[in-house]
Design a protein around this motif. Structure first.
Motif, PDB file in Angstrom:
ATOM      1  N   THR A 111      43.667  24.522  -2.249  1.00 19.97           N
ATOM      2  CA  THR A 111      42.649  24.245  -1.233  1.00 19.97           C
ATOM      3  C   THR A 111      42.761  22.787  -0.822  1.00 19.97           C
ATOM      4  OG1 THR A 111      40.934  23.665  -2.866  1.00 19.97           O
ATOM      5  CG2 THR A 111      41.048  25.969  -2.151  1.00 19.97           C
ATOM      6  N   VAL A 112      42.536  22.530   0.460  1.00 20.47           N
ATOM      7  CA  VAL A 112      42.496  21.175   1.000  1.00 20.47           C
ATOM      8  C   VAL A 112      41.163  21.017   1.719  1.00 20.47           C
ATOM      9  CG1 VAL A 112      43.556  19.496   2.545  1.00 20.47           C
ATOM     10  CG2 VAL A 112      45.003  21.121   1.287  1.00 20.47           C
ATOM     11  N   ASN A 113      40.333  20.111   1.209  1.00 18.41           N
ATOM     12  CA  ASN A 113      38.969  19.959   1.737  1.00 18.41           C
ATOM     13  C   ASN A 113      38.241  21.304   1.783  1.00 18.41           C
ATOM     14  OD1 ASN A 113      39.078  17.141   2.178  1.00 18.41           O
ATOM     15  ND2 ASN A 113      40.137  17.443   4.132  1.00 18.41           N
ATOM     16  N   GLY A 114      38.487  22.116   0.770  1.00 16.26           N
ATOM     17  CA  GLY A 114      37.817  23.402   0.660  1.00 16.26           C
ATOM     18  C   GLY A 114      38.460  24.525   1.443  1.00 16.26           C
ATOM     19  N   ALA A 115      39.494  24.223   2.234  1.00 12.27           N
ATOM     20  CA  ALA A 115      40.169  25.250   3.038  1.00 12.27           C
ATOM     21  C   ALA A 115      41.352  25.809   2.255  1.00 12.27           C
ATOM     22  CB  ALA A 115      40.649  24.654   4.360  1.00 12.27           C
ATOM     23  N   PRO A 116      41.381  27.120   2.008  1.00  6.53           N
ATOM     24  CA  PRO A 116      42.476  27.694   1.225  1.00  6.53           C
ATOM     25  C   PRO A 116      43.783  27.775   2.006  1.00  6.53           C
ATOM     26  CG  PRO A 116      40.943  29.411   1.910  1.00  6.53           C
ATOM     27  CD  PRO A 116      40.332  28.110   2.323  1.00  6.53           C
ATOM     28  N   LEU A 117      44.871  27.574   1.283  1.00  6.52           N
ATOM     29  CA  LEU A 117      46.220  27.738   1.831  1.00  6.52           C
ATOM     30  C   LEU A 117      47.175  27.928   0.658  1.00  6.52           C
ATOM     31  CD1 LEU A 117      47.746  24.807   1.209  1.00  6.52           C
ATOM     32  CD2 LEU A 117      46.421  24.079   3.175  1.00  6.52           C
ATOM     33  N   SER A 118      48.402  28.324   0.962  1.00  2.82           N
ATOM     34  CA  SER A 118      49.405  28.447  -0.091  1.00  2.82           C
ATOM     35  C   SER A 118      50.557  27.497   0.215  1.00  2.82           C
ATOM     36  CB  SER A 118      49.917  29.880  -0.201  1.00  2.82           C
ATOM     37  OG  SER A 118      50.620  30.261   0.964  1.00  2.82           O
ATOM     38  N   ALA A 119      51.167  26.980  -0.843  1.00  2.63           N
ATOM     39  CA  ALA A 119      52.245  26.005  -0.688  1.00  2.63           C
ATOM     40  C   ALA A 119      53.391  26.345  -1.629  1.00  2.63           C
ATOM     41  CB  ALA A 119      51.737  24.596  -0.969  1.00  2.63           C
ATOM     42  N   LEU A 148      42.966  26.629   9.283  1.00  2.00           N
ATOM     43  CA  LEU A 148      43.526  25.710  10.281  1.00  2.00           C
ATOM     44  C   LEU A 148      42.417  25.009  11.055  1.00  2.00           C
ATOM     45  CD1 LEU A 148      46.183  24.723  11.651  1.00  2.00           C
ATOM     46  CD2 LEU A 148      45.833  26.549  13.322  1.00  2.00           C
ATOM     47  N   ASN A 149      41.388  25.757  11.416  1.00  3.71           N
ATOM     48  CA  ASN A 149      40.291  25.166  12.179  1.00  3.71           C
ATOM     49  C   ASN A 149      39.446  24.206  11.358  1.00  3.71           C
ATOM     50  OD1 ASN A 149      40.116  26.196  15.051  1.00  3.71           O
ATOM     51  ND2 ASN A 149      40.420  28.123  13.963  1.00  3.71           N
ATOM     52  N   LYS A 150      39.472  24.363  10.034  1.00  2.35           N
ATOM     53  CA  LYS A 150      38.759  23.420   9.182  1.00  2.35           C
ATOM     54  C   LYS A 150      39.510  22.108   9.009  1.00  2.35           C
ATOM     55  CE  LYS A 150      36.384  26.948   6.391  1.00  2.35           C
ATOM     56  NZ  LYS A 150      36.258  27.540   5.037  1.00  2.35           N
TER      57      LYS A 150
END
Length: 274
Positions: A111-119, A148-150
Motif C-alpha cells: 500500500t502507498v498512502n493507503g492505496a493498494p497495489l502490487s509490485a 490510481l485516483n488516490k
C-alpha cells in the motif's frame, strides 16, 4: 545295537562328510577395487550433501536479510511484506564472488498512502554488501483505477481518471476562442522516462459549453503536442518509466533503474521533471 548307537552318535555330533565328498561353498569377499572406490565415493557424497544443505541455509538467510533491510528502509507512507528470491546455482559461490546474479522481489499486497497495489522487481548484479550499487533493475507496478485516483492527479483535470482499453479518460476545461469549454477526453499514455505522455484522442463537450467544434477542441488540446504528466515526482530519484499498459480499471507500469543503492536515502528520495 552298538552299531546303531555309534551311527546315531556320529550323526548327532555333526561329523564331517568323508574325504572326497562335496565341500561347503566358500564366502567371497568384496573386490579390493570396490572397497577403495567406496572409501572415496562415500566421503565425497557426504561433503556434497553438506554443501547443498549449507547453500540452502545460506540462501534462506540471505533472502530474509535482504527482505528485512528493504522493509526497514521503506518510507512511512509505504507498507509492504517483501518476499525475496535469490537465483543462480550456488548462493555460497555468489557470496564469495561478492554479488548475486539475479534477485527477485515481490510485494503483492503493498500500500502507498493507503492505496493498494502490487509490485515486482527483477534485479541483476546485486552486491552481497547492500551499501554498494545494484547494477540494474526492472520493476512492474500494477494499480487499480481506484488506487490510481488516490495517488495521481493530472494537472487541470477535474474528477476521477478512468481506465479503459488502452486509454485513460478525464475531464478538463480549456479556453477556446475566448470561451471556457468543459470537456471529457480519452487519451493514450506513452512512457517517456521521467514523464508519461498523454495524447488526446476522442473528446466530448460537456453540456453548457455552447456550440463548440470537436475538431477545434482536439486541435487546441494537441497544439503543443502530447501532454506530459510528471511521473518522476511519485518515484525514487533515478527511476525511469519504460512502459505503461492500460486495461479497463487497471494499469501496469514498467520501471527501470541502474547503478543505485537500495538504501533509505534512495527509497525516500523523489525525482523531478525539471
Amino acid at each position: 545295537m552298538s552299531d546303531q548307537r555309534d551311527q546315531s552318535t556320529e550323526v548327532l555330533s555333526g561329523a564331517q562328510p568323508p574325504a572326497g565328498g562335496p565341500a561347503a561353498p566358500a564366502r567371497r569377499g568384496r573386490p579390493r577395487w570396490l572397497k577403495t572406490l567406496l572409501r572415496i565415493v562415500i566421503p565425497v557424497v557426504v561433503v556434497v550433501l553438506l554443501l547443498v544443505v549449507a547453500d540452502a541455509v545460506t540462501r534462506a538467510v540471505a533472502e530474509q536479510r535482504v527482505a528485512a533491510e528493504i522493509e526497514k528502509n521503506l518510507p512511512s507512507s509505504v507498507k509492504a511484506d517483501v518476499t525475496v528470491h535469490i537465483g543462480g546455482f550456488s548462493v555460497l559461490a555468489q557470496s564469495l564472488e561478492g554479488s548475486f546474479s539475479d534477485v527477485d522481489l515481490v510485494a503483492p499486497h503493498a500500500t502507498v498512502n493507503g492505496a493498494p497495489l502490487s509490485a515486482a522487481i527483477h534485479a541483476t548484479g546485486v552486491p552481497a554488501d547492500l551499501s554498494k550499487p545494484i547494477q540494474s533493475a526492472t520493476g512492474t507496478l500494477t494499480i487499480s483505477q481506484d488506487s490510481l485516483n488516490k495517488l495521481v492527479t493530472i494537472p487541470g483535470a477535474k474528477g476521477d481518471i478512468t481506465l479503459g482499453d488502452g486509454v485513460l479518460g478525464y475531464d478538463g476545461s480549456i479556453d477556446l476562442l475566448g470561451l471556457p469549454v468543459d470537456y471529457t477526453v480519452s487519451a493514450t499514455a506513452k512512457a517517456n522516462g521521467t514523464t508519461v505522455l498523454l495524447t488526446p484522442g476522442k473528446a466530448t463537450v460537456s453540456a453548457g459549453s455552447g456550440n463548440v467544434s470537436i475538431t477545434k477542441l482536439i486541435q487546441a488540446l494537441t497544439a503543443s503536442g502530447p501532454f506530459p504528466l510528471c511521473a518522476a515526482q511519485y518515484l525514487p530519484d533515478g527511476v525511469q518509466v519504460s512502459d505503461i499498459h492500460v486495461t479497463p480499471n487497471r494499469a501496469t507500469v514498467t520501471l527501470t533503474a541502474s547503478n543505485f543503492v537500495m538504501d533509505e536515502k534512495f527509497l525516500h528520495s523523489k525525482g523531478s521533471c525539471s
